[in-house]
Design a protein around this motif. Structure first.
Motif, PDB file in Angstrom:
ATOM      1  N   ALA A  67       0.848  -1.185   0.000  1.00 36.52           N
ATOM      2  CA  ALA A  67       0.000   0.000   0.000  1.00 36.52           C
ATOM      3  C   ALA A  67       0.887   1.241   0.000  1.00 36.52           C
ATOM      4  O   ALA A  67       2.077   1.168   0.304  1.00 36.52           O
ATOM      5  N   VAL A  68       0.295   2.364  -0.337  1.00 40.12           N
ATOM      6  CA  VAL A  68       0.983   3.648  -0.303  1.00 40.12           C
ATOM      7  C   VAL A  68       0.245   4.511   0.708  1.00 40.12           C
ATOM      8  O   VAL A  68      -0.982   4.651   0.644  1.00 40.12           O
ATOM      9  N   ARG A  69       0.998   5.064   1.633  1.00 36.03           N
ATOM     10  CA  ARG A  69       0.420   5.945   2.653  1.00 36.03           C
ATOM     11  C   ARG A  69       0.929   7.364   2.397  1.00 36.03           C
ATOM     12  O   ARG A  69       2.129   7.597   2.304  1.00 36.03           O
ATOM     13  N   ILE A  70      -0.011   8.292   2.278  1.00 35.58           N
ATOM     14  CA  ILE A  70       0.306   9.695   2.060  1.00 35.58           C
ATOM     15  C   ILE A  70      -0.200  10.473   3.272  1.00 35.58           C
ATOM     16  O   ILE A  70      -1.358  10.344   3.657  1.00 35.58           O
ATOM     17  N   THR A  71       0.678  11.269   3.843  1.00 37.53           N
ATOM     18  CA  THR A  71       0.329  12.055   5.022  1.00 37.53           C
ATOM     19  C   THR A  71       0.618  13.528   4.756  1.00 37.53           C
ATOM     20  O   THR A  71       1.678  13.877   4.238  1.00 37.53           O
ATOM     21  N   GLU A  72      -0.336  14.358   5.118  1.00 35.90           N
ATOM     22  CA  GLU A  72      -0.189  15.814   5.003  1.00 35.90           C
ATOM     23  C   GLU A  72      -0.884  16.431   6.211  1.00 35.90           C
ATOM     24  O   GLU A  72      -2.106  16.335   6.351  1.00 35.90           O
ATOM     25  N   HIS A  73      -0.102  17.010   7.087  1.00 36.17           N
ATOM     26  CA  HIS A  73      -0.622  17.629   8.312  1.00 36.17           C
ATOM     27  C   HIS A  73      -1.459  16.620   9.100  1.00 36.17           C
ATOM     28  O   HIS A  73      -0.961  15.573   9.471  1.00 36.17           O
TER      29      HIS A  73
ATOM     30  N   THR B 223      -7.483   8.790   7.698  1.00 42.11           N
ATOM     31  CA  THR B 223      -7.505   9.305   9.065  1.00 42.11           C
ATOM     32  C   THR B 223      -7.394  10.823   9.036  1.00 42.11           C
ATOM     33  O   THR B 223      -6.669  11.399   8.234  1.00 42.11           O
ATOM     34  N   TRP B 224      -8.150  11.431   9.901  1.00 46.32           N
ATOM     35  CA  TRP B 224      -8.138  12.878  10.054  1.00 46.32           C
ATOM     36  C   TRP B 224      -8.008  13.191  11.528  1.00 46.32           C
ATOM     37  O   TRP B 224      -8.792  12.675  12.341  1.00 46.32           O
ATOM     38  N   GLN B 225      -6.996  13.934  11.882  1.00 42.66           N
ATOM     39  CA  GLN B 225      -6.688  14.280  13.263  1.00 42.66           C
ATOM     40  C   GLN B 225      -6.621  13.034  14.139  1.00 42.66           C
ATOM     41  O   GLN B 225      -7.117  13.000  15.252  1.00 42.66           O
ATOM     42  N   GLY B 226      -6.029  11.964  13.582  1.00 52.13           N
ATOM     43  CA  GLY B 226      -5.832  10.724  14.319  1.00 52.13           C
ATOM     44  C   GLY B 226      -7.038   9.814  14.400  1.00 52.13           C
ATOM     45  O   GLY B 226      -6.966   8.743  15.006  1.00 52.13           O
ATOM     46  N   ARG B 227      -8.149  10.183  13.806  1.00 50.11           N
ATOM     47  CA  ARG B 227      -9.365   9.352  13.835  1.00 50.11           C
ATOM     48  C   ARG B 227      -9.588   8.676  12.492  1.00 50.11           C
ATOM     49  O   ARG B 227      -9.587   9.335  11.452  1.00 50.11           O
ATOM     50  N   GLN B 228      -9.833   7.380  12.533  1.00 52.22           N
ATOM     51  CA  GLN B 228     -10.133   6.618  11.330  1.00 52.22           C
ATOM     52  C   GLN B 228     -11.532   6.977  10.851  1.00 52.22           C
ATOM     53  O   GLN B 228     -12.495   6.904  11.612  1.00 52.22           O
ATOM     54  N   VAL B 229     -11.655   7.378   9.588  1.00 54.29           N
ATOM     55  CA  VAL B 229     -12.924   7.802   9.021  1.00 54.29           C
ATOM     56  C   VAL B 229     -13.638   6.645   8.315  1.00 54.29           C
ATOM     57  O   VAL B 229     -14.862   6.591   8.284  1.00 54.29           O
TER      58      VAL B 229
END
Length: 111
Positions: free
Chosen positions: A13-19, A37-43
């Motif tokens: 898999a490819v994981r992309i993180t921005e802020h 994930t947004w602010q550490g919460r899985q959506v």
């Protein structure tokens, strides 16, 4: 933006993180978005009892994991194309793209 290769259920898999936002995509599964994930919460929901695995083209979608986000193009359910030039051609369950392995390449600002 950070980009890294990771493995999920044995698939690359490819994981992309921005802020505060992180996105994980599995190219081999039709570019399934397996995690958001947004602010550490899985959506996105994930069924812990059905591992991700490659599908055969036109396989019934219900035989595979339905968590995350899958591409549904050009249809959600099996049907026949209603218009030319593909009039009458069968479109498989959940569309044609979710069961076809994709390739990925880094791009400016994304994948």
């Amino acid at each position: 933006m950070q980009r890294e290769r990771v493995f999920e259920d044995g698939l690359e898999a490819v994981r992309i993180t921005e802020h505060d936002l992180a996105l994980q995509v599995i190219p081999q599964l039709g570019a399934k978005i397996s995690s958001l994930t947004w602010q550490g919460r899985q959506v996105l929901a994930r069924n812990p009892h059905r591992p991700f695995r490659p599908a055969e083209y036109a396989a019934p979608y219900s035989d595979y994991d339905a968590s995350g986000f899958d591409e549904c193009f050009p249809t959600i359910g099996p049907c026949r194309y209603p218009e030319p030039p593909l009039l009458g051609a069968e479109a498989p369950d959940h569309g044609e793209l979710w069961s076809i392995p994709w390739t990925e390449a880094p791009a400016d600002g994304g994948l």
